[in-house]
Design a protein around this motif. Structure first.
Motif, PDB file in Angstrom:
ATOM      1  N   ARG A 190       6.757   2.370 -13.995  1.00 35.81           N
ATOM      2  CA  ARG A 190       6.588   2.526 -15.444  1.00 35.81           C
ATOM      3  C   ARG A 190       5.210   3.074 -15.832  1.00 35.81           C
ATOM      4  O   ARG A 190       4.971   3.408 -16.992  1.00 35.81           O
ATOM      5  N   VAL A 191       4.292   3.144 -14.870  1.00 30.01           N
ATOM      6  CA  VAL A 191       2.925   3.570 -15.192  1.00 30.01           C
ATOM      7  C   VAL A 191       2.905   5.073 -15.491  1.00 30.01           C
ATOM      8  O   VAL A 191       3.554   5.858 -14.813  1.00 30.01           O
ATOM      9  N   ASP A 192       2.145   5.429 -16.511  1.00 23.34           N
ATOM     10  CA  ASP A 192       1.987   6.843 -16.848  1.00 23.34           C
ATOM     11  C   ASP A 192       0.873   7.424 -15.966  1.00 23.34           C
ATOM     12  O   ASP A 192      -0.297   7.349 -16.297  1.00 23.34           O
ATOM     13  N   ARG A 193       1.298   8.009 -14.846  1.00 20.45           N
ATOM     14  CA  ARG A 193       0.306   8.527 -13.911  1.00 20.45           C
ATOM     15  C   ARG A 193      -0.174   9.937 -14.279  1.00 20.45           C
ATOM     16  O   ARG A 193      -0.983  10.518 -13.553  1.00 20.45           O
ATOM     17  N   SER A 194       0.349  10.483 -15.387  1.00 19.91           N
ATOM     18  CA  SER A 194      -0.117  11.815 -15.773  1.00 19.91           C
ATOM     19  C   SER A 194      -1.586  11.742 -16.201  1.00 19.91           C
ATOM     20  O   SER A 194      -2.328  12.702 -16.096  1.00 19.91           O
ATOM     21  N   ARG A 195      -1.976  10.575 -16.707  1.00 16.44           N
ATOM     22  CA  ARG A 195      -3.346  10.402 -17.192  1.00 16.44           C
ATOM     23  C   ARG A 195      -4.364  10.397 -16.059  1.00 16.44           C
ATOM     24  O   ARG A 195      -5.347  11.122 -16.066  1.00 16.44           O
ATOM     25  N   ILE A 196      -4.148   9.518 -15.101  1.00 18.78           N
ATOM     26  CA  ILE A 196      -5.063   9.401 -13.968  1.00 18.78           C
ATOM     27  C   ILE A 196      -4.277   9.003 -12.719  1.00 18.78           C
ATOM     28  O   ILE A 196      -3.209   8.398 -12.823  1.00 18.78           O
ATOM     29  N   PRO A 197      -4.831   9.322 -11.546  1.00 16.75           N
ATOM     30  CA  PRO A 197      -4.158   8.906 -10.306  1.00 16.75           C
ATOM     31  C   PRO A 197      -4.189   7.390 -10.114  1.00 16.75           C
ATOM     32  O   PRO A 197      -5.171   6.739 -10.452  1.00 16.75           O
ATOM     33  N   VAL A 198      -3.104   6.876  -9.566  1.00 16.50           N
ATOM     34  CA  VAL A 198      -3.003   5.446  -9.267  1.00 16.50           C
ATOM     35  C   VAL A 198      -2.629   5.283  -7.793  1.00 16.50           C
ATOM     36  O   VAL A 198      -1.640   5.850  -7.325  1.00 16.50           O
ATOM     37  N   GLY A 199      -3.429   4.512  -7.083  1.00 16.76           N
ATOM     38  CA  GLY A 199      -3.160   4.242  -5.671  1.00 16.76           C
ATOM     39  C   GLY A 199      -2.484   2.898  -5.502  1.00 16.76           C
ATOM     40  O   GLY A 199      -2.581   2.027  -6.370  1.00 16.76           O
ATOM     41  N   ALA A 200      -1.798   2.727  -4.378  1.00 20.97           N
ATOM     42  CA  ALA A 200      -1.145   1.449  -4.058  1.00 20.97           C
ATOM     43  C   ALA A 200      -1.741   0.921  -2.757  1.00 20.97           C
ATOM     44  O   ALA A 200      -1.704   1.592  -1.722  1.00 20.97           O
ATOM     45  N   ASN A 201      -2.296  -0.293  -2.834  1.00 22.14           N
ATOM     46  CA  ASN A 201      -2.943  -0.920  -1.683  1.00 22.14           C
ATOM     47  C   ASN A 201      -1.981  -1.967  -1.115  1.00 22.14           C
ATOM     48  O   ASN A 201      -1.532  -2.855  -1.828  1.00 22.14           O
ATOM     49  N   ILE A 202      -1.661  -1.838   0.173  1.00 23.59           N
ATOM     50  CA  ILE A 202      -0.625  -2.686   0.781  1.00 23.59           C
ATOM     51  C   ILE A 202      -1.210  -3.555   1.893  1.00 23.59           C
ATOM     52  O   ILE A 202      -2.118  -3.156   2.618  1.00 23.59           O
ATOM     53  N   GLY A 203      -0.644  -4.760   2.011  1.00 18.01           N
ATOM     54  CA  GLY A 203      -1.102  -5.702   3.043  1.00 18.01           C
ATOM     55  C   GLY A 203       0.068  -6.510   3.572  1.00 18.01           C
ATOM     56  O   GLY A 203       1.212  -6.299   3.164  1.00 18.01           O
ATOM     57  N   ILE A 204      -0.237  -7.441   4.446  1.00 14.76           N
ATOM     58  CA  ILE A 204       0.845  -8.239   5.036  1.00 14.76           C
ATOM     59  C   ILE A 204       0.766  -9.691   4.575  1.00 14.76           C
ATOM     60  O   ILE A 204      -0.303 -10.194   4.248  1.00 14.76           O
ATOM     61  N   ASN A 205       1.923 -10.335   4.592  1.00 14.09           N
ATOM     62  CA  ASN A 205       1.996 -11.743   4.204  1.00 14.09           C
ATOM     63  C   ASN A 205       1.230 -12.623   5.179  1.00 14.09           C
ATOM     64  O   ASN A 205       1.081 -12.306   6.359  1.00 14.09           O
ATOM     65  N   LYS A 206       0.791 -13.774   4.653  1.00 13.23           N
ATOM     66  CA  LYS A 206       0.094 -14.738   5.504  1.00 13.23           C
ATOM     67  C   LYS A 206       1.058 -15.316   6.538  1.00 13.23           C
ATOM     68  O   LYS A 206       0.688 -15.543   7.688  1.00 13.23           O
ATOM     69  N   GLU A 207       2.281 -15.557   6.115  1.00 14.97           N
ATOM     70  CA  GLU A 207       3.265 -16.143   7.033  1.00 14.97           C
ATOM     71  C   GLU A 207       4.433 -15.199   7.270  1.00 14.97           C
ATOM     72  O   GLU A 207       4.877 -14.502   6.367  1.00 14.97           O
ATOM     73  N   GLY A 208       4.882 -15.173   8.517  1.00 19.12           N
ATOM     74  CA  GLY A 208       6.091 -14.418   8.844  1.00 19.12           C
ATOM     75  C   GLY A 208       5.905 -12.915   8.833  1.00 19.12           C
ATOM     76  O   GLY A 208       6.882 -12.171   8.704  1.00 19.12           O
ATOM     77  N   ALA A 209       4.660 -12.446   8.967  1.00 16.87           N
ATOM     78  CA  ALA A 209       4.438 -10.999   8.907  1.00 16.87           C
ATOM     79  C   ALA A 209       4.726 -10.325  10.245  1.00 16.87           C
ATOM     80  O   ALA A 209       4.462 -10.885  11.307  1.00 16.87           O
ATOM     81  N   THR A 210       5.248  -9.125  10.159  1.00 15.11           N
ATOM     82  CA  THR A 210       5.429  -8.262  11.324  1.00 15.11           C
ATOM     83  C   THR A 210       4.788  -6.925  10.963  1.00 15.11           C
ATOM     84  O   THR A 210       5.447  -6.054  10.382  1.00 15.11           O
ATOM     85  N   PRO A 211       3.494  -6.778  11.290  1.00 18.88           N
ATOM     86  CA  PRO A 211       2.774  -5.595  10.786  1.00 18.88           C
ATOM     87  C   PRO A 211       3.462  -4.274  11.104  1.00 18.88           C
ATOM     88  O   PRO A 211       3.501  -3.381  10.258  1.00 18.88           O
ATOM     89  N   LEU A 212       4.032  -4.163  12.303  1.00 20.36           N
ATOM     90  CA  LEU A 212       4.614  -2.863  12.697  1.00 20.36           C
ATOM     91  C   LEU A 212       5.886  -2.547  11.916  1.00 20.36           C
ATOM     92  O   LEU A 212       6.334  -1.402  11.885  1.00 20.36           O
ATOM     93  N   ALA A 213       6.471  -3.557  11.319  1.00 22.44           N
ATOM     94  CA  ALA A 213       7.639  -3.302  10.451  1.00 22.44           C
ATOM     95  C   ALA A 213       7.231  -3.323   8.977  1.00 22.44           C
ATOM     96  O   ALA A 213       7.723  -2.522   8.177  1.00 22.44           O
ATOM     97  N   ASP A 214       6.312  -4.223   8.636  1.00 23.87           N
ATOM     98  CA  ASP A 214       6.002  -4.439   7.210  1.00 23.87           C
ATOM     99  C   ASP A 214       5.230  -3.277   6.587  1.00 23.87           C
ATOM    100  O   ASP A 214       5.553  -2.824   5.481  1.00 23.87           O
ATOM    101  N   TYR A 215       4.189  -2.786   7.289  1.00 22.08           N
ATOM    102  CA  TYR A 215       3.424  -1.677   6.696  1.00 22.08           C
ATOM    103  C   TYR A 215       4.313  -0.441   6.468  1.00 22.08           C
ATOM    104  O   TYR A 215       4.273   0.155   5.384  1.00 22.08           O
ATOM    105  N   PRO A 216       5.139  -0.044   7.458  1.00 24.73           N
ATOM    106  CA  PRO A 216       6.009   1.113   7.203  1.00 24.73           C
ATOM    107  C   PRO A 216       6.957   0.889   6.024  1.00 24.73           C
ATOM    108  O   PRO A 216       7.165   1.793   5.203  1.00 24.73           O
ATOM    109  N   THR A 217       7.522  -0.310   5.917  1.00 28.62           N
ATOM    110  CA  THR A 217       8.435  -0.589   4.799  1.00 28.62           C
ATOM    111  C   THR A 217       7.688  -0.468   3.470  1.00 28.62           C
ATOM    112  O   THR A 217       8.179   0.127   2.505  1.00 28.62           O
TER     113      THR A 217
END
Ligand SMILES: Cc1cc2nc3c(=O)[nH]c(=O)nc-3n(C[C@H](O)[C@H](O)[C@H](O)COP(=O)(O)O)c2cc1C
Length: 364
Positions: free
Chosen positions: A127-154
């Motif tokens: 819903r963000v109006d990105r025409s105004r300015i660029p918006v980046g998305a910062n991604i990380g993994i859960n504290k519990e039950g994380a599988t980095p090699l699957a989670d980051y790609p997803t």
């Protein structure tokens, strides 16, 4: 209510996280006003395939669920980074977990990636109006039950259609084991998994551009001896760049505030030298092959300019935005114009990395 809704004075009478939540609500519901930043045309920068009016952005962790991006855009940032978002919602660490170190111009946080999870994040980002300015998305993994090699790609696949750039966060100090993912082997495996999932560029291979420019955010506490291999990996994997840096676990001996002993990541003034030194070192290693985003302790135009001289193409702020309110953006941008005059630069980008040699020797 205009700008006072997110300006410092009344918020600073509240507990830090209450103040933060109030600011997010004001921004989210359009109560935080609008600020027009008259950016000198010499400050315009090209990044993420976009032209930014100026290089001062909001660092990750302020708008973790991407619900306030439009309100933040109206304050005049050059770009915004939402997140960190994890696959599944999680509450983060017990409160209190955010501390003001007023005498030191700093914060300590051990939020622990409190966020609503990827589905609400994507719905909000859409819903963000990105025409105004660029918006980046910062991604990380859960504290519990994380599988980095699957989670980051997803996570990359899910945010890709809705972000101008993506940041793989392997540097927050508040998720056990996360920073170990900065080792060259483990990061290589993550980037390989991301490339496979998205059809992006594999090492030395094709470039399909199936996701927006990818960045990795680094901790300022990394052993400097690993930087050459990390930079080589970033280039080989076709990363757009690196963010230098996240918060530090170090506690300079001269911290004066009562909260200095709290566990968590330290941000703000005491992080400036440490993060700027590392930024300069990364720039010396990368040459012009990577876009570098400098973060850590920037509270005025001189410091933003120093980040650029150390090698930053773009600069992010967090702690000074909390301390000074939205007016800090205009102060920094106006001050940068004056510094260009003083240094006789036709464009801010002319000074990128100009003093990296010297700043790489800053005492942390
Ligand atoms: C309360 C707080 C929460 C943060 N949360 C995140 C986060 O979720 N993800 C992230 O990559 N960085 C996070 N950061 C780090 C900032 O993005 C930034 O890298 C760091 O604070 C240094 O910049 P500064 O000195 O201008 O604050 C957080 C910082 C603070 C103070």
């Amino acid at each position: 209510m205009a700008l006072s809704a997110v300006a410092a004075p009344w918020l600073r009478r509240l507990a830090p996280e209450t103040a933060h939540d109030a600011a997010i609500a004001a921004l989210r519901y359009g109560l935080a006003g609008r600020q027009t930043i008259a950016a000198d045309p010499r400050l315009a920068v090209t990044a993420f395939g976009r032209t930014l009016a100026h290089p001062i952005g909001l660092a990750a962790g302020f708008d973790k669920n991407a619900v306030a991006c439009d309100g933040l855009a109206r304050l005049g940032f050059g770009f915004i980074e939402a997140g960190t978002v994890t696959l599944r919602a999680q509450p983060g660490n017990p409160k209190p977990r955010l501390f003001r170190l007023d005498q030191d111009g700093a914060l300590i946080n051990r939020m622990g990636f409190n966020n609503a999870g990827i589905e609400p994040f994507v719905a909000a980002l859409r819903r963000v109006d990105r025409s105004r300015i660029p918006v980046g998305a910062n991604i990380g993994i859960n504290k519990e039950g994380a599988t980095p090699l699957a989670d980051y790609p997803t996570l990359v696949r899910k945010v890709a259609p809705h972000a101008d750039y993506i940041v793989i966060n392997v540097s927050s100090p508040n998720t056990p084991g996360l920073r170990d993912l900065q080792s060259v082997d483990r990061l290589d495996a993550i980037l390989d998994a991301v490339a496979r999932e998205t059809g992006g560029r594999e090492a030395g291979g094709r470039e399909a551009g199936a996701h927006p420019p990818l960045f990795v955010k680094l901790a300022p506490d990394l052993d400097e001896a690993v930087l050459p291999d990390l930079v080589a990996l970033a280039v080989a994997r076709g990363l757009a760049g690196l963010i230098v840096s996240n918060t530090t676990l170090a506690r300079p001996a001269d911290l004066a505030s009562a909260a200095r002993g709290e566990a968590g990541g330290l941000s703000g003034a005491p992080l400036f030298n440490r993060s700027t030194r590392m930024l300069a070192r990364v720039r010396l290693l990368a040459g012009e092959r990577l876009t570098l985003i400098g973060a850590g302790g920037v509270a005025n135009a001189e410091q933003a300019f120093t980040k650029c001289r150390a090698g930053a193409d773009l600069v992010q702020i967090y702690t000074s935005f909390v301390a000074q309110g939205p007016a800090v953006i205009g102060r920094i941008v106006a001050g940068l114009g004056g510094l260009l005059d003083r240094y006789g630069c036709a464009r801010l980008s002319d000074i990128t990395g100009r003093d990296a040699d010297r700043l790489a020797e800053l005492a942390p």
